[in-house]
Design an enzyme around this catalytic site. Structure first.
Site, PDB file in Angstrom:
ATOM      1  N   SER A 184      48.383  38.608  38.860  1.00  0.00           N
ATOM      2  CA  SER A 184      48.043  37.691  37.772  1.00  0.00           C
ATOM      3  C   SER A 184      49.303  37.405  36.961  1.00  0.00           C
ATOM      4  CB  SER A 184      46.997  38.353  36.872  1.00  0.00           C
ATOM      5  OG  SER A 184      46.853  37.670  35.632  1.00  0.00           O
ATOM      6  N   TYR A 238      42.950  45.181  32.432  1.00  0.00           N
ATOM      7  CA  TYR A 238      43.207  44.179  33.483  1.00  0.00           C
ATOM      8  C   TYR A 238      44.715  44.036  33.722  1.00  0.00           C
ATOM      9  CZ  TYR A 238      42.885  39.517  35.722  1.00  0.00           C
ATOM     10  OH  TYR A 238      42.973  38.439  36.571  1.00  0.00           O
TER      11      TYR A 238
HETATM   12  P1  NAD Z   1      35.685  35.049  40.322  1.00  0.00           P
HETATM   13  O1  NAD Z   1      35.091  35.941  39.311  1.00  0.00           O
HETATM   14  O2  NAD Z   1      35.075  33.723  40.556  1.00  0.00           O
HETATM   15  O3  NAD Z   1      35.802  35.756  41.737  1.00  0.00           O
HETATM   16  C1  NAD Z   1      35.965  37.140  41.888  1.00  0.00           C
HETATM   17  C2  NAD Z   1      35.253  37.544  43.162  1.00  0.00           C
HETATM   18  O4  NAD Z   1      35.462  38.967  43.340  1.00  0.00           O
HETATM   19  C3  NAD Z   1      33.733  37.318  43.091  1.00  0.00           C
HETATM   20  O5  NAD Z   1      33.281  36.713  44.275  1.00  0.00           O
HETATM   21  C4  NAD Z   1      33.188  38.727  42.924  1.00  0.00           C
HETATM   22  O6  NAD Z   1      31.878  38.912  43.455  1.00  0.00           O
HETATM   23  C5  NAD Z   1      34.219  39.534  43.700  1.00  0.00           C
HETATM   24  N1  NAD Z   1      34.180  40.966  43.334  1.00  0.00           N
HETATM   25  C6  NAD Z   1      34.072  41.520  42.109  1.00  0.00           C
HETATM   26  N2  NAD Z   1      34.029  42.855  42.211  1.00  0.00           N
HETATM   27  C7  NAD Z   1      34.103  43.142  43.530  1.00  0.00           C
HETATM   28  C8  NAD Z   1      34.115  44.343  44.288  1.00  0.00           C
HETATM   29  N3  NAD Z   1      34.011  45.546  43.682  1.00  0.00           N
HETATM   30  N4  NAD Z   1      34.217  44.270  45.620  1.00  0.00           N
HETATM   31  C9  NAD Z   1      34.315  43.062  46.241  1.00  0.00           C
HETATM   32  N5  NAD Z   1      34.286  41.894  45.598  1.00  0.00           N
HETATM   33  C10 NAD Z   1      34.189  41.937  44.248  1.00  0.00           C
HETATM   34  O7  NAD Z   1      37.213  34.860  39.833  1.00  0.00           O
HETATM   35  P2  NAD Z   1      38.513  34.332  40.596  1.00  0.00           P
HETATM   36  O8  NAD Z   1      39.356  33.615  39.606  1.00  0.00           O
HETATM   37  O9  NAD Z   1      38.193  33.659  41.856  1.00  0.00           O
HETATM   38  O10 NAD Z   1      39.241  35.731  40.886  1.00  0.00           O
HETATM   39  C11 NAD Z   1      39.946  35.975  42.078  1.00  0.00           C
HETATM   40  C12 NAD Z   1      41.168  36.839  41.766  1.00  0.00           C
HETATM   41  O11 NAD Z   1      42.106  36.078  40.995  1.00  0.00           O
HETATM   42  C13 NAD Z   1      40.875  38.100  40.962  1.00  0.00           C
HETATM   43  O12 NAD Z   1      41.654  39.170  41.468  1.00  0.00           O
HETATM   44  C14 NAD Z   1      41.355  37.739  39.581  1.00  0.00           C
HETATM   45  O13 NAD Z   1      41.707  38.875  38.831  1.00  0.00           O
HETATM   46  C15 NAD Z   1      42.541  36.862  39.894  1.00  0.00           C
HETATM   47  N6  NAD Z   1      42.972  35.983  38.835  1.00  0.00           N
HETATM   48  C16 NAD Z   1      42.119  35.073  38.280  1.00  0.00           C
HETATM   49  C17 NAD Z   1      42.582  34.227  37.280  1.00  0.00           C
HETATM   50  C18 NAD Z   1      41.701  33.193  36.648  1.00  0.00           C
HETATM   51  O14 NAD Z   1      42.075  32.636  35.587  1.00  0.00           O
HETATM   52  N7  NAD Z   1      40.569  32.853  37.200  1.00  0.00           N
HETATM   53  C19 NAD Z   1      43.907  34.324  36.844  1.00  0.00           C
HETATM   54  C20 NAD Z   1      44.736  35.269  37.435  1.00  0.00           C
HETATM   55  C21 NAD Z   1      44.271  36.084  38.431  1.00  0.00           C
END
Ligand code: NAD
Length: 256
Positions: A135, A148
């Site tokens: 991130s 986080y």
């Molecule tokens: P999201 O919440 O839509 O997707 C996260 C996915 O992870 C979901 O499908 C959820 O069911 C799954 N998940 C949660 N806990 C889990 C577990 N224990 N085992 C397996 N799957 C699990 O959000 P996103 O933005 O698509 O997140 C994807 C990645 O990107 C994450 O690692 C998040 O930290 C990172 N990220 C997101 C952002 C943002 O602004 N959205 C920014 C930086 C990094």
């Protein structure tokens, strides 16, 4: 010719958000994707649409990783790529964060990434790829997301060490550092049937215009394209690196 023709790639947290866009793009580029998540109905429906395998995988559980790898091997006979994408976010100041909450975030984001590398790398053919989702908060601080941010910094450490340890087998390991991306994590309206998620997205664009030089929130499809680059031969001489994808947010502040 697709950029991932014939390659078998596991993507965690693939039922929605960035993971969903990653499996859609990877499948379009010729990969056999393995859709892994804890959201079984959503994940299985997506896998069915793509003609792909769905596996229930809680990334914090060792036994789930073993079963997922066995299922991928049974279905395809090999594993070439892993995208450690699953993650959770909790908002709290550090002094108000209960230990249980801190450890929950560590177990999913950090332990999940470690277990993914540890379980999948030995099963991968030489020349495999691992992409870890860190991130923006893996490279700088952000108030109210201490647990986080700690795990996302840790993911960069895991990425660098794994790159060094796996280089002899030509397995490349890199990390993505997204800024704000328009998924349910940043835009919870996407999970509320009563909410107008598109209007919420426009609101997020207005909010991030003040912070992000490119003037908008990022799209999960844009992160998927970076994941593709790091999972295919276009990045053949790159390993152990964090890639920031944030619309310029980390570049600095403007005084004009
Ligand atoms: P999201 O919440 O839509 O997707 C996260 C996915 O992870 C979901 O499908 C959820 O069911 C799954 N998940 C949660 N806990 C889990 C577990 N224990 N085992 C397996 N799957 C699990 O959000 P996103 O933005 O698509 O997140 C994807 C990645 O990107 C994450 O690692 C998040 O930290 C990172 N990220 C997101 C952002 C943002 O602004 N959205 C920014 C930086 C990094």
């Amino acid at each position: 010719m697709g950029k991932l023709d014939g390659r078998v790639v596991i993507v965690t947290g693939a039922a929605r958000g960035q993971g969903e866009q990653e499996v859609r793009l990877f499948a379009a580029e010729g990969a056999e994707v393995v859709v892994a998540d804890v959201l079984d109905d959503q994940g299985a429906a997506l896998a069915k649409e793509l003609g792909a395998l769905y596996v229930h995988l809680d990334v914090s559980e060792e036994s789930d990783w073993r079963s997922a790898v066995a299922a991928a091997r049974d279905a395809h006979g090999r594993i070439d790529g892993l995208v450690n994408n699953a993650g959770i976010l909790r908002f709290n100041s550090l002094v108000d964060t209960p230990l249980d909450e801190f450890m929950q975030v560590v177990r999913v984001n950090q332990v999940g990434c470690f277990l993914g590398i540890r379980t999948v790398a030995p099963e991968m053919g030489d020349g495999g790829t691992i992409v870890n989702t860190a991130s923006y908060t893996g490279v700088t601080g952000m108030a109210a997301v201490g647990a986080y941010a700690a795990t996302k910094h840790a993911i960069l450490g895991l990425t660098r060490v794994a790159a060094l340890e796996l280089a002899a087998r030509k397995i490349r390991v890199n990390a993505m550092c997204p800024g704000a991306i328009d998924t349910a994590m940043s835009n919870p309206a996407q999970l509320d049937p009563a909410a107008d998620a598109e209007e919420a997205s426009r609101g997020l664009d207005r909010f991030y215009r003040k912070l992000v030089p490119l003037g908008r929130i990022g799209k999960p499809e844009e992160v998927a394209r970076l994941a593709l680059f790091l999972s295919c031969d276009d990045s053949s001489y790159i390993t152990g690196q964090p890639f920031v994808i944030d619309g310029g947010w980390l570049a600095g502040v403007s005084i004009v």
